[in-house]
Design a protein around this motif. Structure first.
Motif, PDB file in Angstrom:
ATOM      1  N   LEU A  98       0.944  -1.269   0.106  1.00  0.00           N
ATOM      2  CA  LEU A  98      -0.115   0.029   0.013  1.00  0.00           C
ATOM      3  C   LEU A  98       0.798   1.255  -0.074  1.00  0.00           C
ATOM      4  O   LEU A  98       0.586   2.299  -0.525  1.00  0.00           O
ATOM      5  N   ALA A  99       1.866   1.118   0.840  1.00  0.00           N
ATOM      6  CA  ALA A  99       2.752   2.540   0.809  1.00  0.00           C
ATOM      7  C   ALA A  99       3.591   2.586  -0.797  1.00  0.00           C
ATOM      8  O   ALA A  99       3.537   3.709  -1.292  1.00  0.00           O
ATOM      9  N   GLN A 100       3.882   1.478  -1.397  1.00  0.00           N
ATOM     10  CA  GLN A 100       4.492   1.648  -2.917  1.00  0.00           C
ATOM     11  C   GLN A 100       3.588   2.140  -3.680  1.00  0.00           C
ATOM     12  O   GLN A 100       3.657   3.099  -4.613  1.00  0.00           O
ATOM     13  N   GLU A 101       2.001   1.770  -3.322  1.00  0.00           N
ATOM     14  CA  GLU A 101       1.153   2.161  -4.222  1.00  0.00           C
ATOM     15  C   GLU A 101       0.582   3.576  -4.203  1.00  0.00           C
ATOM     16  O   GLU A 101       0.597   4.384  -5.176  1.00  0.00           O
ATOM     17  N   ALA A 102       0.784   4.115  -3.073  1.00  0.00           N
ATOM     18  CA  ALA A 102       0.346   5.363  -2.821  1.00  0.00           C
ATOM     19  C   ALA A 102       1.607   6.376  -3.231  1.00  0.00           C
ATOM     20  O   ALA A 102       1.177   7.248  -3.679  1.00  0.00           O
ATOM     21  N   GLN A 103       2.902   5.838  -3.045  1.00  0.00           N
ATOM     22  CA  GLN A 103       3.958   6.553  -3.637  1.00  0.00           C
ATOM     23  C   GLN A 103       3.792   6.858  -5.076  1.00  0.00           C
ATOM     24  O   GLN A 103       3.981   7.779  -5.911  1.00  0.00           O
ATOM     25  N   HIS A 104       3.420   5.625  -5.614  1.00  0.00           N
ATOM     26  CA  HIS A 104       3.309   5.556  -7.319  1.00  0.00           C
ATOM     27  C   HIS A 104       2.112   6.592  -7.839  1.00  0.00           C
ATOM     28  O   HIS A 104       2.488   7.162  -8.755  1.00  0.00           O
ATOM     29  N   GLU A 105       1.069   6.649  -7.173  1.00  0.00           N
ATOM     30  CA  GLU A 105       0.127   7.446  -7.352  1.00  0.00           C
ATOM     31  C   GLU A 105       0.544   9.131  -7.442  1.00  0.00           C
ATOM     32  O   GLU A 105       0.150   9.803  -8.107  1.00  0.00           O
ATOM     33  N   LYS A 106       1.265   9.257  -6.182  1.00  0.00           N
ATOM     34  CA  LYS A 106       1.822  10.715  -5.933  1.00  0.00           C
ATOM     35  C   LYS A 106       2.670  11.036  -7.025  1.00  0.00           C
ATOM     36  O   LYS A 106       2.549  12.030  -7.565  1.00  0.00           O
ATOM     37  N   GLU A 107       3.396  10.218  -7.628  1.00  0.00           N
ATOM     38  CA  GLU A 107       4.530  10.528  -8.639  1.00  0.00           C
ATOM     39  C   GLU A 107       3.928  10.636  -9.875  1.00  0.00           C
ATOM     40  O   GLU A 107       4.473  11.193 -10.895  1.00  0.00           O
ATOM     41  N   GLN A 108       2.918   9.799 -10.212  1.00  0.00           N
ATOM     42  CA  GLN A 108       2.078   9.601 -11.625  1.00  0.00           C
ATOM     43  C   GLN A 108       1.185  10.362 -11.824  1.00  0.00           C
ATOM     44  O   GLN A 108       0.296  10.449 -12.969  1.00  0.00           O
ATOM     45  N   TYR A 109       0.544  11.257 -10.780  1.00  0.00           N
ATOM     46  CA  TYR A 109      -0.852  11.982 -10.669  1.00  0.00           C
ATOM     47  C   TYR A 109      -0.579  13.096 -11.765  1.00  0.00           C
ATOM     48  O   TYR A 109       0.540  13.751 -11.911  1.00  0.00           O
ATOM     49  N   GLN A 110      -1.698  13.178 -12.798  1.00  0.00           N
ATOM     50  CA  GLN A 110      -1.502  14.399 -13.784  1.00  0.00           C
ATOM     51  C   GLN A 110      -3.159  14.646 -13.701  1.00  0.00           C
ATOM     52  O   GLN A 110      -3.991  13.902 -13.692  1.00  0.00           O
ATOM     53  N   GLN A 111      -2.944  16.246 -13.956  1.00  0.00           N
ATOM     54  CA  GLN A 111      -4.353  16.814 -13.824  1.00  0.00           C
ATOM     55  C   GLN A 111      -4.994  16.550 -15.197  1.00  0.00           C
ATOM     56  O   GLN A 111      -4.399  16.229 -16.304  1.00  0.00           O
ATOM     57  N   ALA A 112      -6.160  16.248 -15.072  1.00  0.00           N
ATOM     58  CA  ALA A 112      -7.106  15.871 -16.218  1.00  0.00           C
ATOM     59  C   ALA A 112      -6.882  17.020 -17.587  1.00  0.00           C
ATOM     60  O   ALA A 112      -6.828  18.086 -17.280  1.00  0.00           O
ATOM     61  N   PRO A 113      -6.668  16.635 -18.692  1.00  0.00           N
ATOM     62  CA  PRO A 113      -6.369  17.450 -19.532  1.00  0.00           C
ATOM     63  C   PRO A 113      -7.100  18.503 -19.901  1.00  0.00           C
ATOM     64  O   PRO A 113      -6.933  19.763 -20.388  1.00  0.00           O
ATOM     65  N   ILE A 114      -8.451  18.084 -19.667  1.00  0.00           N
ATOM     66  CA  ILE A 114      -9.476  19.295 -20.004  1.00  0.00           C
ATOM     67  C   ILE A 114      -9.587  20.430 -19.122  1.00  0.00           C
ATOM     68  O   ILE A 114      -9.469  21.625 -19.236  1.00  0.00           O
ATOM     69  N   ILE A 115      -9.108  20.012 -17.811  1.00  0.00           N
ATOM     70  CA  ILE A 115      -8.932  21.143 -16.834  1.00  0.00           C
ATOM     71  C   ILE A 115      -7.696  21.740 -16.798  1.00  0.00           C
ATOM     72  O   ILE A 115      -7.719  22.879 -16.753  1.00  0.00           O
ATOM     73  N   GLU A 151      -6.102  22.451 -19.856  1.00  0.00           N
ATOM     74  CA  GLU A 151      -6.422  23.283 -20.790  1.00  0.00           C
ATOM     75  C   GLU A 151      -7.437  24.556 -20.734  1.00  0.00           C
ATOM     76  O   GLU A 151      -7.247  25.526 -20.932  1.00  0.00           O
ATOM     77  N   PHE A 152      -8.413  24.433 -19.896  1.00  0.00           N
ATOM     78  CA  PHE A 152      -9.365  25.285 -19.443  1.00  0.00           C
ATOM     79  C   PHE A 152      -8.590  26.277 -18.511  1.00  0.00           C
ATOM     80  O   PHE A 152      -8.856  27.826 -18.576  1.00  0.00           O
ATOM     81  N   THR A 153      -7.961  25.893 -17.528  1.00  0.00           N
ATOM     82  CA  THR A 153      -7.263  26.773 -16.636  1.00  0.00           C
ATOM     83  C   THR A 153      -6.019  27.507 -17.043  1.00  0.00           C
ATOM     84  O   THR A 153      -5.649  28.664 -16.666  1.00  0.00           O
ATOM     85  N   LYS A 154      -5.270  26.882 -18.203  1.00  0.00           N
ATOM     86  CA  LYS A 154      -4.290  27.751 -18.734  1.00  0.00           C
ATOM     87  C   LYS A 154      -4.541  29.077 -19.477  1.00  0.00           C
ATOM     88  O   LYS A 154      -5.376  29.007 -20.181  1.00  0.00           O
ATOM     89  N   GLY A 155      -3.759  29.891 -18.949  1.00  0.00           N
ATOM     90  CA  GLY A 155      -4.055  31.263 -19.451  1.00  0.00           C
ATOM     91  C   GLY A 155      -5.597  31.854 -18.874  1.00  0.00           C
ATOM     92  O   GLY A 155      -6.052  32.916 -19.486  1.00  0.00           O
ATOM     93  N   SER A 156      -6.124  31.313 -17.882  1.00  0.00           N
ATOM     94  CA  SER A 156      -7.398  31.746 -17.602  1.00  0.00           C
ATOM     95  C   SER A 156      -7.105  32.287 -16.024  1.00  0.00           C
ATOM     96  O   SER A 156      -6.249  31.893 -15.365  1.00  0.00           O
ATOM     97  N   PRO A 157      -8.125  33.137 -15.568  1.00  0.00           N
ATOM     98  CA  PRO A 157      -8.048  33.616 -14.166  1.00  0.00           C
ATOM     99  C   PRO A 157      -8.790  32.655 -13.231  1.00  0.00           C
ATOM    100  O   PRO A 157      -8.471  32.772 -12.212  1.00  0.00           O
ATOM    101  N   TRP A 158      -9.322  31.502 -13.747  1.00  0.00           N
ATOM    102  CA  TRP A 158      -9.946  30.510 -13.074  1.00  0.00           C
ATOM    103  C   TRP A 158      -8.684  29.516 -12.401  1.00  0.00           C
ATOM    104  O   TRP A 158      -7.955  29.363 -13.246  1.00  0.00           O
ATOM    105  N   LYS A 159      -8.852  29.164 -11.066  1.00  0.00           N
ATOM    106  CA  LYS A 159      -7.910  28.308 -10.436  1.00  0.00           C
ATOM    107  C   LYS A 159      -8.678  27.036  -9.978  1.00  0.00           C
ATOM    108  O   LYS A 159      -9.788  27.250  -9.362  1.00  0.00           O
TER     109      LYS A 159
END
Length: 119
Positions: A26-43, A45-53
Motif C-alpha cells: 500500500l505504501a508503494q502504491e500510494a507513492q506511485h499515485e503521487k508520482e504519476q498524478y496528472q491533472q485531467a487534460p480538459i481542466i 487546458e481550461f485553466t491555462k491562461g485563464s483567471p480560474w484556479k
C-alpha cells in the motif's frame, strides 16, 4: 517498516507477516499515485491562461474553480466527483450533476446559486 493492521496489546505491537507485506504494498502504491498524478487534460487546458484556479484536495470528493475579479469579488464554482447520497445503479450514467456558484463581495455580501444539469 509500515505496519498496517497492527494492533496494540498491553503496550506491544503485533503484526502478521501478511499485514506487514500489505502495508509495504500500500505504501508503494500510494507513492506511485503521487508520482504519476496528472491533472485531467480538459481542466489543464481550461485553466491555462485563464483567471480560474482549479482546486482539489487529495482524498476529497469536493472540486472547485475559483476566481477573484478586479473589484475583489470572489466567484467559486463547486461540485463533487459523485453525489454522497447517490445509491443508484453504478452501471447507469447519472442523469444530472449538481453544483453551486457562490459570489462573495468584499463587504461579505454573498449570493449562492444551487444548480443542476440535465442530459
Amino acid at each position: 517498516v509500515t505496519r498496517v493492521a497492527a494492533r496494540q496489546v498491553a503496550g506491544r505491537q503485533f503484526a502478521s507477516p501478511a499485514a506487514i507485506k500489505l502495508g509495504k504494498i500500500l505504501a508503494q502504491e500510494a507513492q506511485h499515485e503521487k508520482e504519476q498524478y496528472q491533472q485531467a487534460p480538459i481542466i489543464a487546458e481550461f485553466t491555462k491562461g485563464s483567471p480560474w484556479k482549479f482546486e482539489h484536495k487529495t482524498g476529497e470528493v469536493n472540486l472547485s474553480l475559483t476566481q477573484t475579479l478586479d473589484d475583489k469579488t470572489k466567484v467559486a464554482v463547486e461540485w463533487q466527483l459523485s453525489s454522497p447520497t447517490d445509491m443508484g445503479d453504478e452501471d447507469e450514467p447519472e442523469e444530472s450533476n449538481e453544483f453551486t456558484i457562490t459570489v462573495t463581495k468584499p463587504s461579505g455580501a454573498t449570493v449562492v446559486f444551487y444548480c443542476s444539469t440535465e442530459r
